[in-house]
Design an enzyme around this catalytic site. Structure first.
Site, PDB file in Angstrom:
ATOM      1  N   CYS A 133       0.833  -1.199   0.000  1.00  0.00           N
ATOM      2  CA  CYS A 133       0.000   0.000   0.000  1.00  0.00           C
ATOM      3  C   CYS A 133       0.874   1.257   0.000  1.00  0.00           C
ATOM      4  O   CYS A 133       2.016   1.238  -0.489  1.00  0.00           O
ATOM      5  CB  CYS A 133      -0.972  -0.014   1.174  1.00  0.00           C
ATOM      6  SG  CYS A 133      -2.382   1.115   0.949  1.00  0.00           S
ATOM      7  N   ASP A 202      -3.268   1.198  10.101  1.00  0.00           N
ATOM      8  CA  ASP A 202      -4.452   2.050  10.303  1.00  0.00           C
ATOM      9  C   ASP A 202      -4.877   2.024  11.758  1.00  0.00           C
ATOM     10  O   ASP A 202      -5.398   3.004  12.276  1.00  0.00           O
ATOM     11  CB  ASP A 202      -5.584   1.592   9.390  1.00  0.00           C
ATOM     12  CG  ASP A 202      -5.203   1.825   7.930  1.00  0.00           C
ATOM     13  OD1 ASP A 202      -4.457   0.985   7.378  1.00  0.00           O
ATOM     14  OD2 ASP A 202      -5.601   2.857   7.377  1.00  0.00           O
TER      15      ASP A 202
END
Ligand SMILES: O=P(O)(O)OC[C@H]1O[C@H](OP(=O)(O)O)[C@H](O)[C@@H]1O
Length: 343
Positions: A133, A202
């Protein structure tokens, strides 16, 4: 309550839309944008009493909170700014809220720099990192290592379905790092050439589990099998305080359209049944969509990597084995957390 009657200013609604649509994305960027939006709300509020001002700020926070569920940096940012809202007049409340949001943004940037410096010590001259990512915390470690004069190479996972690996590749090429871009499915093969798997987060749970972009857990398990260390770069704003009391982290399910176009859906249904597809997808929903065609598409945005597959969580407060992150969480979030925008 949303809309004009809540006093939430259009700029806040527009930031919320940008976060939902991932025009603003990445846990740190989301937190920064949320703090900016609360400052804008404070600045533009036309509330005529302190109570009305506070109510508007809480409504703005609720609007932002509702956007995406997984990155805890968002509620952590909202709580931090709202707790700094202080004063007996609208003017005092306004200036304290704006000052608090500015402090938050400053601290966020400084924490990332500090984290980068700490993380860079794990990277040796000549190392190859594999990324997944796009994480600004992870890239901060690379940047600090480059600034220290180390040469690095990168194997960048494409990261389907949204291909945020391209953003990582672009940044690394700007820094002149040689990049090999690979399909996600090729990761195991390329671990032989990898010295570190380097990812962001996250949310980090109290047991040291890492919640990050879907596909992180797979590469972490494979890396353990190959003896490649997995390093997670995560500012303390990614620590999820509710998990200390047993709450789990909600995994966002995103729209089918990120995986499958209407044409592709039609082709699958045509091939399977010989019938014309029944277009069952609803456009505005972020939920998994089940249609009576019998084809279900699921698109989870994140997964959970258990602590045993993670070697170090690098924060601005130092690096920690995942199992000990709870100590830092207790220190930082010792008091029970509440959601000031609730009620
Ligand atoms: O805070 P930074 O390190 O920039 O990003 C942290 C994480 O946020 C991203 O989520 P998304 O792309 O918003 O779904 C990725 O999962 C990335 O690892």
């Amino acid at each position: 309550m949303d809309g004009p009657e809540s006093g939430v200013v259009p700029a806040v609604e527009s930031t919320a839309d940008d976060i939902t649509a991932m025009r603003i994305r990445g846990a740190a960027a989301i937190a920064d944008a949320a703090a900016t939006a609360l400052a804008t709300q404070a600045e533009r509020s036309t509330a005529d009493s302190p109570a009305a001002f506070e109510q508007e700020l809480r409504a703005a926070a609720a609007t932002l909170y509702e956007t995406r569920p997984t990155a805890v940096s968002l509620p952590n940012a909202l709580r931090y700014v709202l707790r700094g809202m202080d004063g007996d007049t609208v003017a005092a409340l306004r200036s304290s809220t704006i000052a608090r949001a500015e402090r938050f943004k400053r601290d966020l940037a400084q924490a990332q720099d500090r984290l980068g410096e700490i993380g860079s010590h794990r990277l040796q001259d000549g190392d190859t990192v594999m990324t997944h990512c796009h994480s600004t915390d992870a890239l901060a470690c690379v940047e600090a290592a480059l600034e220290a004069g180390k040469d690095l190479e990168a194997i960048v996972k494409e990261t389907r379905p949204r291909k945020q690996g391209h953003i990582t590749a672009r940044q690394l090429r700007e820094w002149d790092v040689p990049v090999t871009l690979i399909a996600d499915n090729a990761a195991r093969r390329y671990l032989d050439r990898t010295d570190h798997v380097l990812v962001g987060a996250d949310s980090i749970a109290a047991d040291g589990s890492v919640i990050n972009k879907i596909g992180t857990s797979g590469v972490a398990v494979n890396a353990r099998e190959r003896g490649v260390p997995v390093m997670v770069a995560a500012q303390t704003i990614k620590l999820h305080p509710d998990t200390m009391t047993g709450h789990t982290v909600e995994i966002e399910m995103r729209s089918e359209s990120e995986l499958l176009s209407d044409e592709e859906r039609a082709a699958i249904i045509d091939d399977a049944t010989g019938e014309v597809a029944e277009a069952g997808a609803t456009e505005d929903s972020n939920q998994t969509q089940v249609t009576d065609s019998g084809l279900t598409v699921e698109n989870p945005a994140f997964d959970v990597t258990p602590p045993r597959y993670v070697d170090a969580i690098v924060t601005e407060r130092g690096q920690f084995p995942p199992e000990s992150i709870v100590t830092l969480m207790r220190e930082l979030f010792g008091e029970p957390t509440d959601d000031p925008w609730d009620g």
